[in-house]
Design a protein around this motif. Structure first.
Motif, PDB file in Angstrom:
ATOM      1  N   GLY A  91       0.779  -1.239   0.000  1.00 24.51           N
ATOM      2  CA  GLY A  91       0.000   0.000   0.000  1.00 24.51           C
ATOM      3  C   GLY A  91       0.806   1.282   0.000  1.00 24.51           C
ATOM      4  O   GLY A  91       0.249   2.361   0.167  1.00 24.51           O
ATOM      5  N   HIS A  92       2.115   1.194  -0.194  1.00 26.15           N
ATOM      6  CA  HIS A  92       2.965   2.383  -0.310  1.00 26.15           C
ATOM      7  C   HIS A  92       3.463   2.435  -1.758  1.00 26.15           C
ATOM      8  O   HIS A  92       4.483   1.833  -2.097  1.00 26.15           O
ATOM      9  N   PRO A  93       2.748   3.147  -2.625  1.00 25.47           N
ATOM     10  CA  PRO A  93       3.011   3.078  -4.060  1.00 25.47           C
ATOM     11  C   PRO A  93       4.379   3.632  -4.463  1.00 25.47           C
ATOM     12  O   PRO A  93       4.958   4.465  -3.773  1.00 25.47           O
ATOM     13  N   TYR A  94       4.856   3.122  -5.605  1.00 24.13           N
ATOM     14  CA  TYR A  94       6.071   3.662  -6.209  1.00 24.13           C
ATOM     15  C   TYR A  94       5.910   5.171  -6.340  1.00 24.13           C
ATOM     16  O   TYR A  94       4.856   5.656  -6.726  1.00 24.13           O
ATOM     17  N   GLY A  95       6.937   5.909  -5.994  1.00 21.90           N
ATOM     18  CA  GLY A  95       6.881   7.359  -6.091  1.00 21.90           C
ATOM     19  C   GLY A  95       6.274   8.029  -4.873  1.00 21.90           C
ATOM     20  O   GLY A  95       6.327   9.251  -4.765  1.00 21.90           O
ATOM     21  N   GLY A  96       5.723   7.250  -3.949  1.00 20.71           N
ATOM     22  CA  GLY A  96       5.185   7.815  -2.714  1.00 20.71           C
ATOM     23  C   GLY A  96       6.305   8.066  -1.708  1.00 20.71           C
ATOM     24  O   GLY A  96       7.404   7.522  -1.821  1.00 20.71           O
TER      25      GLY A  96
END
Length: 145
Positions: A42-47
């Protein structure tokens, strides 16, 4: 800085652990798998969390390969996703080469020595501790969620 590894106060929601060859290729794979796992959690790429933990992993894995390498020995990465933090631990087998926690910047023309400054800037807290159950050390960092 805490000089002992403390287990997270609350059991992790998710955990990932893997051994990697002590090579630049192993360090790249560790970074990519951590980014992928964080995205799945739940921690997306780019976040913010994914970028910070992935960069910390890249620095710690590169240090494990460069300064913690022992021929024929792997380094290990453990990723813990807790309620309030994401923790990454990188373990190698060189106990005598412990990074300094001083936060002093190297001379302006130095080609290395800034990686742990990056870790310190991104992490809520970080430290180094002896490896449990075997020779070596673990460098860990936590990023607030």
């Amino acid at each position: 800085m805490n000089s002992r590894i403390s287990t997270p106060r609350v059991p992790p929601h998710h955990e990932f652990a893997m051994a990697f060859t002590s090579s630049p290729r192993g360090a790249r794979l560790a970074r990519r798998l951590v980014a992928h796992r964080l995205d799945a959690w739940g921690h997306p790429y780019g976040g913010r969390v994914n970028d910070a933990v992935t960069l910390i992993t890249a620095e710690l894995a590169a240090n494990a390969v460069r300064h913690g390498h022992v021929a024929g020995r792997d380094f290990h990465v453990r990723l813990l996703h807790g309620t309030d933090t994401v923790r990454v631990e990188v373990t190698d087998t060189r106990a005598e080469r412990v990074p300094l926690l001083c936060g002093q910047e190297p001379p302006g023309d130095a080609e290395s020595g800034r990686g742990l400054l990056i870790v310190a800037g991104l992490a809520a807290r970080w430290a180094v501790a002896p490896r449990e159950g075997a020779p070596g050390k673990t460098v860990w960092a936590e990023v607030s969620r």
